[in-house]
Design an enzyme around this catalytic site. Sequence first.
Site, short mmCIF file in Angstrom:
data_model
loop_
_atom_site.label_atom_id
_atom_site.label_comp_id
_atom_site.label_asym_id
_atom_site.label_seq_id
_atom_site.Cartn_x
_atom_site.Cartn_y
_atom_site.Cartn_z
N THR A 1 27.94 28.87 28.50
CA THR A 1 28.55 30.13 28.94
C THR A 1 29.67 29.90 29.94
O THR A 1 30.56 30.73 30.08
CB THR A 1 27.45 31.05 29.52
N LYS B 1 22.56 32.07 34.75
CA LYS B 1 23.76 31.47 34.13
C LYS B 1 24.84 32.52 33.88
O LYS B 1 26.03 32.22 33.90
CB LYS B 1 23.40 30.69 32.86
#
Length: 325
Positions: free
Chosen positions: A241, A184
């Site tokens: 994120t 991620k």
Amino acid sequence: MRIGVIGAGAWGTALAQVAAHGGQHVRIWARDPAVAEAINSDHANPLYLPGITLAPTIEAVSDPAAMADLDALLVVTPAQAVGAVLATMPVEGTPLVLCSKGIEAGSRRLMGEVARALHPDAPIAVLSGPTFAHEVAAGLPTAVTLACEEAGLRTALSRRIAAPHFRPYATDDVTGAEIGGAIKNVLAIGCGVVEGAGLGQNARAALIARGFAEMTRFGLARGGRAETLAGLSGLGDLVLTCSSTASRNFSLGVGLGQGRSATALLADRRTVAEGAFTAPVLRQAAAEAGVDMPVCDAVCRLLDGAAVADVIGTLLARPLKAEGA
Ligand SMILES: NC(=O)c1ccc[n+]([C@@H]2O[C@H](COP(=O)([O-])OP(=O)(O)OC[C@H]3O[C@@H](n4cnc5c(N)ncnc54)[C@H](O)[C@@H]3O)[C@@H](O)[C@H]2O)c1
Ligand SMILES: O=P(O)(O)OC[C@H](O)CO
């Protein structure tokens, strides 16, 4: 449980605060003696977690030997330093809870593999998920994945780490939890580039969805499970994120998208943006595993200085394909 925390950056300090919930003693190792001094004297870590008053039951040390005789050690240094730091720690079979997100350069090992090679007798767990340190330290509601193959330890750690605002979900899929957290960060850089270059919200959503497909392909190839990749440590953290300038990785991408070089952007920061280090390693690991990861490859090219228009053009010009392929 006597909890130790290895690494006194933003996340190590926030986790020490969670672990100290209820007044229990927590010991945190800081590489920098000045950080340890500030935690002990002022109950604060202004360099890495400004504005937060820490529990007085958090004791900071800067000598690795002082981390002996604890019941569990949370490992929270930057991923590229985990091997070197763990080699200096008196682990002696103490359970290690890996909280760093990344893949080791050179060896292409996940953090669990790094820890197991150094301390084969220490049980391994992974704590990962959508967790901005400043929100956790401020007591805002947060949920995480806690992965551990040993059922008894998984339950004990979950109970010990849980707090009214901090809720762990347990799994035995250590690999899946690690891979979500590592990938991620790379994808967040890509989403930041989309933001910085003004490519629009459609592009960002497409990148998240196609990036998640890449995360899933790679995770399954390395032995992780789809349900873990779609959980807090994978999709949950990806969404967080990839959508906020509070993310160091996303912010790095914004700078790249605005035309600044990765070298200049990384030289400007004290805190870690893990995706910049994981991206080239992931590219090698994906090639090794025979997994197609065009979005992660695009992030590597951007970090290497390729022009945004060229990189996006290459992605869009790929042969058309079925969505599930
Ligand atoms: N900050 C967050 O919100 C957050 C949340 C979840 C996970 N994480 C992960 O936790 C890990 C640590 O992140 P952070 O936010 O605490 O980092 P940070 O940038 O706030 O702090 C890094 C810490 O590591 C120390 N350090 C740097 N290089 C080192 C080295 N070579 N050896 C030993 N120590 C070194 C620094 O002195 C500092 O104490 C990363 O893998 C990150 O992805 C961070
Ligand atoms: O600031 P980032 O990009 O390192 O993200 C921090 C955490 O990993 C979010 O879960």
